[in-house]
Design an enzyme around this catalytic site. Structure first.
Site, mmCIF file in Angstrom:
data_model
loop_
_atom_site.group_PDB
_atom_site.id
_atom_site.type_symbol
_atom_site.label_atom_id
_atom_site.label_comp_id
_atom_site.label_asym_id
_atom_site.label_seq_id
_atom_site.Cartn_x
_atom_site.Cartn_y
_atom_site.Cartn_z
ATOM 1 N N SER A 1 0.803 -1.240 0.000
ATOM 2 C CA SER A 1 0.000 0.000 0.000
ATOM 3 C C SER A 1 0.829 1.280 0.000
ATOM 4 O O SER A 1 0.451 2.277 0.597
ATOM 5 C CB SER A 1 -0.964 0.055 1.203
ATOM 6 N N LEU A 2 1.985 1.254 -0.649
ATOM 7 C CA LEU A 2 2.798 2.470 -0.717
ATOM 8 C C LEU A 2 2.400 3.335 -1.908
ATOM 9 O O LEU A 2 2.912 4.439 -2.070
ATOM 10 C CB LEU A 2 4.280 2.113 -0.821
ATOM 11 N N LYS B 1 2.377 2.126 -5.360
ATOM 12 C CA LYS B 1 3.152 1.809 -6.575
ATOM 13 C C LYS B 1 2.380 2.175 -7.826
ATOM 14 O O LYS B 1 2.938 2.659 -8.802
ATOM 15 C CB LYS B 1 3.446 0.306 -6.630
ATOM 16 N N GLY B 2 1.057 1.914 -7.778
ATOM 17 C CA GLY B 2 0.215 2.192 -8.945
ATOM 18 C C GLY B 2 0.230 3.662 -9.298
ATOM 19 O O GLY B 2 0.321 4.035 -10.469
ATOM 20 N N ILE B 3 0.166 4.503 -8.279
ATOM 21 C CA ILE B 3 0.123 5.952 -8.523
ATOM 22 C C ILE B 3 1.494 6.443 -8.998
ATOM 23 O O ILE B 3 1.592 7.275 -9.899
ATOM 24 C CB ILE B 3 -0.300 6.714 -7.240
ATOM 25 N N GLN C 1 17.244 0.148 3.413
ATOM 26 C CA GLN C 1 18.490 -0.592 3.164
ATOM 27 C C GLN C 1 18.232 -2.098 3.148
ATOM 28 O O GLN C 1 18.736 -2.819 2.291
ATOM 29 C CB GLN C 1 19.519 -0.276 4.255
ATOM 30 N N CYS D 1 -25.732 0.196 -12.944
ATOM 31 C CA CYS D 1 -25.817 -1.267 -12.999
ATOM 32 C C CYS D 1 -26.861 -1.776 -12.000
ATOM 33 O O CYS D 1 -28.045 -1.590 -12.228
ATOM 34 C CB CYS D 1 -24.437 -1.883 -12.823
ATOM 35 N N GLN E 1 -30.969 -1.301 -11.900
ATOM 36 C CA GLN E 1 -31.915 -2.409 -11.717
ATOM 37 C C GLN E 1 -32.825 -2.128 -10.518
ATOM 38 O O GLN E 1 -34.024 -2.420 -10.557
ATOM 39 C CB GLN E 1 -31.158 -3.729 -11.551
ATOM 40 N N HIS F 1 -21.374 0.770 -16.911
ATOM 41 C CA HIS F 1 -20.550 1.456 -15.901
ATOM 42 C C HIS F 1 -19.828 2.652 -16.517
ATOM 43 O O HIS F 1 -18.694 2.501 -16.992
ATOM 44 C CB HIS F 1 -19.495 0.501 -15.342
ATOM 45 N N GLU G 1 -18.406 4.990 -15.034
ATOM 46 C CA GLU G 1 -17.256 5.412 -14.208
ATOM 47 C C GLU G 1 -15.921 4.902 -14.748
ATOM 48 O O GLU G 1 -14.892 5.535 -14.523
ATOM 49 C CB GLU G 1 -17.451 4.963 -12.748
HETATM 50 N N1 GLN Z 1 -25.875 -8.047 -9.900
HETATM 51 C C1 GLN Z 1 -26.313 -7.389 -11.082
HETATM 52 C C2 GLN Z 1 -26.157 -8.274 -12.312
HETATM 53 O O1 GLN Z 1 -25.404 -9.211 -12.304
HETATM 54 C C3 GLN Z 1 -25.614 -6.061 -11.268
HETATM 55 C C4 GLN Z 1 -24.123 -6.137 -11.428
HETATM 56 C C5 GLN Z 1 -23.414 -4.834 -11.193
HETATM 57 O O2 GLN Z 1 -23.953 -3.928 -10.550
HETATM 58 N N2 GLN Z 1 -22.188 -4.721 -11.664
HETATM 59 O O3 GLN Z 1 -26.769 -8.038 -13.318
#
Ligand code: GLN
Length: 546
Positions: free
Chosen positions: A17-18, A20-22, A195, A384, A388, A510, A512
């Site tokens: 958690s240092l 590395k990715g960033i 070291q 997602c 739903q 998604h 995001e």
């Molecule tokens: N569980 C839901 C599905 O499989 C939604 C999945 C999610 O939110 N990534 O459709």
């Protein structure tokens, strides 16, 4: 750049958690800003084939690439920093390495040889590292090795690095990230663990070329000399990495420490252009000087672990900067929400985001959050599972189908408004269980979503099994919830909106995953904008459509 691809290896020592990715993403950003092409790869030492099956409590969010790979959340950082897509090739686990080797063994490809960690596993690791370089499009391939040097499970990776460094000479270098712990009783930073960590690497045959030292306090004079002397690195190659206000400061901090210049010199690259970081700085200016604050509720069941919603958090930050606003995320646990207390928890928020997820836990709370948001006309973004839930809530409380549900939550529901499509069922039977990766979507002209994107043809990434059940489409439309985004080939519903609401959008995909510093996602940007309008009391359907 002409000439061969350069390989940069990033390992971590002392603790995990240092960041590395960033640090890897920041170095990549600086090289990219100088006009080089760069990609970053993460090698994860665990035995799972990919993080798709991991509980978010283990490693945080599972990030999905355009080509549908379920990957480590660091790939999200790589894309957000570089604004270039990654793929399956950018994340490899020990599980996948072994699976490939075992499959080859079964096919007889090792011609009767004894299959061993060295050379077969290490060769497979090297093949994966070099596969990106062989594409011929990258000047630099940065390979980050997960875990901490000294762990048993990362040994084959360190050995692969040792071999590649030896084979590639000046075309490869190793960066080691360490921690300088601060002892408050003596008021000192300590170099001993660094070291020791370098000693550990040396015992495995790898001499780091650059040390990046994470520290909570400024390094004192002479410390770099001391570390350089004890660890066989140049004084200039000891890089201080102080804690930053935001991860987006790290490229600039690394630039001040000349990490990129040292890398270029060590790899024998001269005459490189000055970095162009104007857009990056402009983002930081907006991010750090907000003109307003907007409170957005994020309703999910993993909220105690913010990493589980990493890309959503970052997308909200990008969208906030775009609107010159600070997004103050209120993390709301869906399991705690009930019909009785929902108003208390959500009152005063300017926007509500109901998060993705799997399974029954916290569902009833999410449905309460949707109901509150729909009835009180608060801007809503459902992602997602969040979308739903919006569909289920609408069925129960508007269509009057009290037991409506997703077949994921109740396979016997009389009203399966969210269910698994026949085509997907066939895939599940074959072991490929989710709809993953980028799919096209056609948006209805004039919908809130199309207005946000400024276009009607989009492509977004998916990770789910269940879908809106098209048998109910007409019933929903008549009652005011419409499918305004549909997959043009399969007709699967990708976006729903409610007519009688200033801004209520649910997306099956998604968004995001595609938000970057340079290109904040338009849907998040609009969501934050309407939340600001809601807060100012200026939001109505017309304003949202403007
Ligand atoms: N569980 C839901 C599905 O499989 C939604 C999945 C999610 O939110 N990534 O459709």
């Amino acid at each position: 750049m002409t000439g061969s691809t350069k390989y940069i290896f990033v390992t971590g020592g002392v603790t995990s958690s240092l960041g590395k990715g960033i640090v890897s993403a920041s170095l990549a950003k600086l090289l990219q800003a100088r006009g080089f092409t760069v990609t970053i790869q993460k090698l994860d030492p665990y035995i799972n084939i990919d993080p798709g099956t991991l509980n978010p409590y283990e490693h945080g969010e599972c990030y999905v690439t355009e080509d549908g790979a379920e990957t480590d959340l660091d790939l999200g950082h790589y894309e957000r920093f570089l604004d270039t897509p990654t793929s399956q090739a950018n994340n490899v686990t020990t599980g996948r390495i072994y699976q490939n080797v075992i499959n080859k063994e079964r096919r007889g490809e090792y011609l009767g040889k004894t299959v061993q960690v060295i050379p077969h596993i290490t060769d497979e690791i090297k093949r994966h590292i070099q596969a990106l370089g062989r594409k011929g499009i990258y000047d630099f391939v940065i390979t980050e090795v997960g875990g901490t040097v000294g762990d048993i499970e990362s040994l084959p990776y360190v050995e692969a690095i040792r071999q590649l460094k030896w084979e590639k000479g000046r075309d490869a270098l190793a960066i080691h990230l360490t921690l300088l712990p601060y002892l408050s009783t003596s008021g000192e930073l300590k170099t001993k663990p660094t070291q020791h960590s370098v000693k550990e690497l040396l015992s495995l045959g790898v001499q780091p070329d650059i040390l990046v030292c994470r520290t909570e306090h400024p390094m004192t004079k002479g410390m770099k000399d001391k570390i350089a002397l004890f660890c066989n690195v140049d004084q200039r190659a000891v890089i201080e990495s102080a804690d930053a206000d935001t991860i987006y400061d790290v490229p600039l901090l690394m630039q001040q420490e000349q990490l990129d210049v040292v890398v270029l010199e060590k790899l024998g690259i001269a005459n490189y252009p000055e970095p162009d970081l104007d857009r990056w700085r402009e983002f930081l200016r907006r991010h750090k000087n907000p003109k307003a604050t907007v409170r957005i509720g994020l309703v999910g069941k993993y909220v105690e672990l913010h990493d589980a919603y990493k890309s959503i958090k970052e997308a909200l930050d990008h969208a906030g900067a775009e609107n010159e606003a600070k997004v103050d995320i209120q993390w709301i646990h869906s399991e705690k929400l009930t019909a009785k207390n929902v108003a208390k928890h959500l009152q005063g928020l300017s926007g509500i985001l109901v998060a993705p997820g799997f399974g029954n836990r916290g569902i009833e709370g999410k449905l309460e959050a949707v109901r509150y948001t729909r009835e009180n006309k608060v801007p809503f973004l459902g992602i997602c599972l969040g979308m739903q839930c919006a569909v289920i809530e609408f069925a129960r409380n508007v269509l009057g189908l009290a037991e409506a549900n997703s077949t994921e939550m109740n396979p016997d529901t009389p009203w399966p408004v969210i269910s698994m499509m026949e085509e997907q069922k066939a895939k599940v039977d074959m072991g490929g269980t989710m709809r993953l990766g980028a799919y096209p979507c056609k948006l209805s002209e004039g919908s809130l979503t199309a207005l946000a994107y400024g276009k009607t043809s989009i492509k977004e990434r998916h990770r789910h099994r269940y879908e809106f059940n098209n048998d109910f489409l007409e019933q929903y439309r008549k009652a005011g919830m419409s499918a305004v985004g549909v997959n043009p080939q399969t007709k699967l519903v990708e976006v729903v909106e409610i007519k009688d609401h200033p801004w209520f959008v649910g997306v099956q995909y998604h968004p995001e995953y595609k938000s970057t510093v340079i290109r904040p996602h338009p849907l998040f940007t609009r969501f934050v904008q309407v939340a600001l309008q809601h807060q100012e009391g200026t939001l109505d359907r017309k304003a949202a459509m403007a």
